[in-house]
Write a protein that holds these residues in place. Structure first.
Motif, PDB file in Angstrom:
ATOM      1  N   ILE A  55      -7.553  12.208  -7.345  1.00  0.00           N
ATOM      2  CA  ILE A  55      -8.458  10.913  -7.307  1.00  0.00           C
ATOM      3  C   ILE A  55      -7.645   9.904  -6.504  1.00  0.00           C
ATOM      4  CG2 ILE A  55      -9.913   9.299  -8.103  1.00  0.00           C
ATOM      5  CD1 ILE A  55     -10.693  11.502 -10.390  1.00  0.00           C
ATOM      6  N   SER A  56      -7.637   9.580  -5.250  1.00  0.00           N
ATOM      7  CA  SER A  56      -6.876   8.448  -4.667  1.00  0.00           C
ATOM      8  C   SER A  56      -5.549   8.734  -4.908  1.00  0.00           C
ATOM      9  CB  SER A  56      -7.645   7.229  -5.151  1.00  0.00           C
ATOM     10  OG  SER A  56      -6.922   6.039  -4.501  1.00  0.00           O
ATOM     11  N   ARG A  57      -4.629   7.602  -5.145  1.00  0.00           N
ATOM     12  CA  ARG A  57      -3.241   7.716  -5.509  1.00  0.00           C
ATOM     13  C   ARG A  57      -3.194   7.206  -7.159  1.00  0.00           C
ATOM     14  NH1 ARG A  57      -0.204   4.895  -0.877  1.00  0.00           N
ATOM     15  NH2 ARG A  57      -2.115   3.897  -0.741  1.00  0.00           N
ATOM     16  N   VAL A  58      -4.333   7.461  -7.770  1.00  0.00           N
ATOM     17  CA  VAL A  58      -4.296   6.874  -9.201  1.00  0.00           C
ATOM     18  C   VAL A  58      -4.037   7.995 -10.209  1.00  0.00           C
ATOM     19  CG1 VAL A  58      -6.089   6.079 -10.754  1.00  0.00           C
ATOM     20  CG2 VAL A  58      -6.109   5.154  -8.460  1.00  0.00           C
ATOM     21  N   LEU A  59      -4.757   9.195 -10.191  1.00  0.00           N
ATOM     22  CA  LEU A  59      -4.688  10.097 -11.247  1.00  0.00           C
ATOM     23  C   LEU A  59      -5.044  11.423 -10.892  1.00  0.00           C
ATOM     24  CD1 LEU A  59      -7.626  11.053 -12.403  1.00  0.00           C
ATOM     25  CD2 LEU A  59      -7.713   8.787 -13.276  1.00  0.00           C
ATOM     26  N   LYS A  60      -4.370  12.654 -11.586  1.00  0.00           N
ATOM     27  CA  LYS A  60      -4.816  13.966 -11.137  1.00  0.00           C
ATOM     28  C   LYS A  60      -5.600  14.392 -12.718  1.00  0.00           C
ATOM     29  CE  LYS A  60      -0.435  14.775  -9.042  1.00  0.00           C
ATOM     30  NZ  LYS A  60       0.855  15.440  -9.110  1.00  0.00           N
ATOM     31  N   ALA A  61      -6.385  15.206 -12.210  1.00  0.00           N
ATOM     32  CA  ALA A  61      -7.141  16.006 -13.518  1.00  0.00           C
ATOM     33  C   ALA A  61      -7.270  17.232 -13.244  1.00  0.00           C
ATOM     34  CB  ALA A  61      -8.543  15.298 -13.593  1.00  0.00           C
ATOM     35  N   ASN A  69       1.003  -1.190   0.120  1.00  0.00           N
ATOM     36  CA  ASN A  69       0.037  -0.026   0.016  1.00  0.00           C
ATOM     37  C   ASN A  69       0.745   1.201  -0.076  1.00  0.00           C
ATOM     38  OD1 ASN A  69      -2.369  -1.385  -0.033  1.00  0.00           O
ATOM     39  ND2 ASN A  69      -2.455  -1.694   2.242  1.00  0.00           N
ATOM     40  N   ASP A  70       2.121   1.183   0.067  1.00  0.00           N
ATOM     41  CA  ASP A  70       2.917   2.254  -0.102  1.00  0.00           C
ATOM     42  C   ASP A  70       3.177   2.797  -1.561  1.00  0.00           C
ATOM     43  OD1 ASP A  70       3.259   1.933   2.473  1.00  0.00           O
ATOM     44  OD2 ASP A  70       5.420   1.445   2.741  1.00  0.00           O
ATOM     45  N   LEU A  71       3.618   4.214  -1.658  1.00  0.00           N
ATOM     46  CA  LEU A  71       4.038   4.588  -2.568  1.00  0.00           C
ATOM     47  C   LEU A  71       5.291   4.085  -3.227  1.00  0.00           C
ATOM     48  CD1 LEU A  71       3.563   8.537  -2.787  1.00  0.00           C
ATOM     49  CD2 LEU A  71       2.065   6.776  -3.728  1.00  0.00           C
ATOM     50  N   TYR A  72       5.442   3.436  -4.341  1.00  0.00           N
ATOM     51  CA  TYR A  72       6.516   2.657  -4.806  1.00  0.00           C
ATOM     52  C   TYR A  72       7.660   3.448  -5.363  1.00  0.00           C
ATOM     53  CZ  TYR A  72       9.134  -1.110  -6.978  1.00  0.00           C
ATOM     54  OH  TYR A  72      10.036  -2.078  -7.389  1.00  0.00           O
ATOM     55  N   GLU A  73       8.910   3.066  -4.878  1.00  0.00           N
ATOM     56  CA  GLU A  73      10.193   4.081  -5.263  1.00  0.00           C
ATOM     57  C   GLU A  73      11.258   3.237  -5.915  1.00  0.00           C
ATOM     58  OE1 GLU A  73      11.288   5.958  -1.698  1.00  0.00           O
ATOM     59  OE2 GLU A  73       9.208   6.788  -1.278  1.00  0.00           O
ATOM     60  N   PRO A  74      12.090   4.075  -6.667  1.00  0.00           N
ATOM     61  CA  PRO A  74      12.904   3.342  -7.534  1.00  0.00           C
ATOM     62  C   PRO A  74      13.916   2.158  -6.655  1.00  0.00           C
ATOM     63  CG  PRO A  74      12.918   5.548  -8.224  1.00  0.00           C
ATOM     64  CD  PRO A  74      12.196   5.263  -6.874  1.00  0.00           C
ATOM     65  N   ILE A  75      14.066   2.750  -5.387  1.00  0.00           N
ATOM     66  CA  ILE A  75      15.125   1.952  -4.544  1.00  0.00           C
ATOM     67  C   ILE A  75      14.254   0.612  -4.129  1.00  0.00           C
ATOM     68  CG2 ILE A  75      13.963   2.877  -2.310  1.00  0.00           C
ATOM     69  CD1 ILE A  75      17.578   2.200  -3.065  1.00  0.00           C
ATOM     70  N   ASP A  76      12.962   0.507  -4.414  1.00  0.00           N
ATOM     71  CA  ASP A  76      12.186  -0.823  -4.089  1.00  0.00           C
ATOM     72  C   ASP A  76      12.799  -1.719  -5.144  1.00  0.00           C
ATOM     73  OD1 ASP A  76      10.852  -0.419  -1.868  1.00  0.00           O
ATOM     74  OD2 ASP A  76       9.488   1.054  -2.932  1.00  0.00           O
ATOM     75  N   THR A  77      13.068  -1.437  -6.433  1.00  0.00           N
ATOM     76  CA  THR A  77      13.209  -2.302  -7.349  1.00  0.00           C
ATOM     77  C   THR A  77      14.760  -2.800  -7.209  1.00  0.00           C
ATOM     78  OG1 THR A  77      12.172  -0.655  -9.025  1.00  0.00           O
ATOM     79  CG2 THR A  77      13.889  -2.396  -9.868  1.00  0.00           C
TER      80      THR A  77
END
Lengths: 254, 293
Positions: free
Chosen positions: B179-185, A194-202
């Motif tokens: 919208i959520s962590r999906v897109l921006k408009a 559920n975290d934001l993915y970052e290049p360091i994860d790769t």
């Protein structure tokens, strides 16, 4: 930059590494993917000299997807890892530090191969080599528009199943539900999906896989290793694999 | 407002009776007709004069009844005309008022025409249209005051979505929707009508100064096409507030862009894309090619 999943590919019995790569390439092209050049991820490991206290290791990695950066992960030997992303000059800095950190040349390991684009997916078929020895196949799949794994795992899974032609477990890959040490010093499961993915994860995923391949070197009889989505390790004898890899190199040059 | 109108009317009638009186005076009497016509002329003049007096008194009493408006009238963009320094452009105000009146009339006529045509479209059943029915309050949709737009946007409150309102082009609004962590408009509005929508990924930058570059990802370029289809579908000049609310609800369904499989084929990926189309009524996800089959 999006979510990336790294998956060790189990080479079917009776096939060499090059044949397996060939087979996967054909399937990808049939799916409608476009071949867009080559890629390379390499990893070199440095170990601190004994006079500087307990042994620490520094893994220095490069990824052709991030050509201006050098990734390094410092392992303090007690299970704690400190990542650092720096400019390419970091390599020169490591050369200056030979009195503190010495390179273990024989463990230099890399994954290289072809890079494909399929819609917004980025698929890389990498053959892993250590000292010119073929170790196995790593498949990297990235879905670039999405930054959270739990949102797009089903999409990645479906695409993987599409060109691998084998079922993939529904659970998130092991890296995304790993155990971490919290500030209180307790082990707990960190739901990384559920975290934001970052290049360091790769990079972390590559290091994890590379470490597993290195361990196989110590134990020549390769057994199933629980990496990635449970696809298992690669059971190929070294001789056979080397021959296969050379064939693979020739094909890639074409 | 009504008082002001009746006062203006009184002033107008005063002016006309003064004019009548002077016309009468200027005509004079015919010297050949003698004493009789002279008295007639005098009587007529006296009558006109007393009329004038009465009307003057009326105007005065009406003026006394007027109150100074508490708040200055909202003149919209025309207030900027006061800052105009070039003398030849200062005459713009009267032209502006004329065109304003003209547009107002066009609105009235088109609204009546709309109502009439709506009753007489090709329906098989006769719909009973009562005159008593409350007419929908008519709101001009491309020239509303900024407070109304702000209020309207603050009323929209959908889960997982955040709104950021900015006005880089004077009074017209650009809403940045995340919208959520999906897109921006970025939704560019004229008044409360949607004029343009730009869709980008969550990790891309969406700057109000640069609303026209397309996303670098194929999926968001496709979603942008679909948002434009929906923009035309939800367009409703007679009910602009409802239109914008339903549009936002529809757009919010993209919070599960990567999470939902296509309702028709049951797959997530088709041609390398997730189901990018959302049904306009049911909000169900479809692939573009599954949508019409």
């Amino acid at each position: 930059m999006g979510v990336t999943v790294l998956l060790p590919y189990q080479i079917p019995e009776g096939k060499t590494g090059a044949q397996a790569i060939d087979y996967l390439t054909k399937r990808l092209l049939a799916l409608g993917a476009i071949h867009t050049g080559q890629f390379l991820v390499d990893c070199e490991t440095y170990i601190s000299t004994p006079q500087h206290g307990p042994a620490k290791t520094v893994h220095v990695l490069h990824d052709s997807e991030y050509p201006a950066s050098t990734f390094s992960i410092l392992d303090n030997g007690a299970g704690k890892q400190i990542p650092l992303v720096a400019d390419n000059l970091f390599d020169l800095l490591m050369l200056k530090m030979t009195t503190v950190y010495t390179s273990k040349k024989q463990t230099k390991i890399e994954s290289k191969g072809a890079r494909f684009e399929y819609g917004d997916f980025l698929i890389k078929l990498g053959s892993v080599t250590m000292q010119e020895n073929f170790k196995g196949i790593l498949i990297e799949i990235e879905y670039r528009p999405c930054v959270v794994l739990s949102f797009c795992w089903e999409m990645i899974r479906e695409t993987l199943q599409g060109f691998l032609g084998m079922p993939i477990a529904k659970e998130y890959p092991a890296y995304f539900s790993q155990q971490i040490m919290n500030p209180m010093g307790q082990q707990q499961i960190h739901p990384k999906q559920n975290d934001l993915y970052e290049p360091i994860d790769t990079i972390n995923q590559y290091l994890e896989c590379f470490t597993n391949y290195r361990k196989q070197n110590v134990l020549p009889v390769a057994s199933s290793v629980g990496v990635g989505a449970g696809a298992g390790g690669v059971a190929v004898t070294t001789q056979n694999a080397t021959a296969g890899m050379q064939g693979g190199n020739q094909r890639m040059r074409m | 407002m009504e008082k002001l109108n009746s006062t203006l009317g009184a002033v107008r009638s005063l002016r006309s009776s003064v004019r009548q009186c002077f016309e009468h005076l200027a005509d004079g009497t015919n010297a050949e007709l003698g004493e009789d016509s002279r008295t007639k002329f005098l009587l007529k003049f006296q009558e006109n004069f007393s009329n004038m007096n009465a009307q003057l008194r009326e105007v005065e009493s009406l003026i006394n009844g007027l109150q100074a408006p508490q708040t200055p009238y909202c003149l919209g963009q025309t207030t900027y005309l006061a800052q105009e320094t070039a003398p030849e452009r200062q005459a713009l105000y009267s032209q502006l008022v004329n065109s304003y009146k003209w547009i107002d009339k066009v609105h009235d006529h088109s609204f009546l025409a709309f109502n009439n045509l709506n009753q007489n479209n090709l329906r098989r059943s006769y719909t009973y249209c009562s005159q008593k029915r409350v007419r929908i309050p008519f709101a001009s949709c491309n020239n509303t005051d900024p407070d109304h737009t702000d209020k309207l946007l603050s009323e929209i409150n959908l889960p997982l979505t955040s709104y950021q309102v900015c006005r880089p082009f004077g009074s017209n609004v650009v809403v940045i929707v995340t919208i959520s962590r999906v897109l921006k408009a970025a939704i560019v509005c004229k008044g409360v009508l949607i004029e343009w929508v730009t869709v980008k990924g969550f990790d891309e930058t969406l700057d109000p100064d640069d609303l026209w570059t397309e996303s670098r990802y194929e999926v968001f370029r496709k979603v942008q096409e679909h948002t434009h289809i929906a923009m035309l579908h939800f367009f409703s000049p007679t009910l602009p507030d409802l239109a914008i609310k339903s549009y936002m609800t529809w757009l919010n369904s993209y919070s599960k862009l990567f999470l939902e499989a296509c309702k028709r084929c049951g797959k997530f990926v088709s041609n390398g894309l997730p189901p990018t189309w959302r049904d306009l009524r049911t909000l169900e996800p479809f692939h573009e090619e599954c949508r019409n089959c």
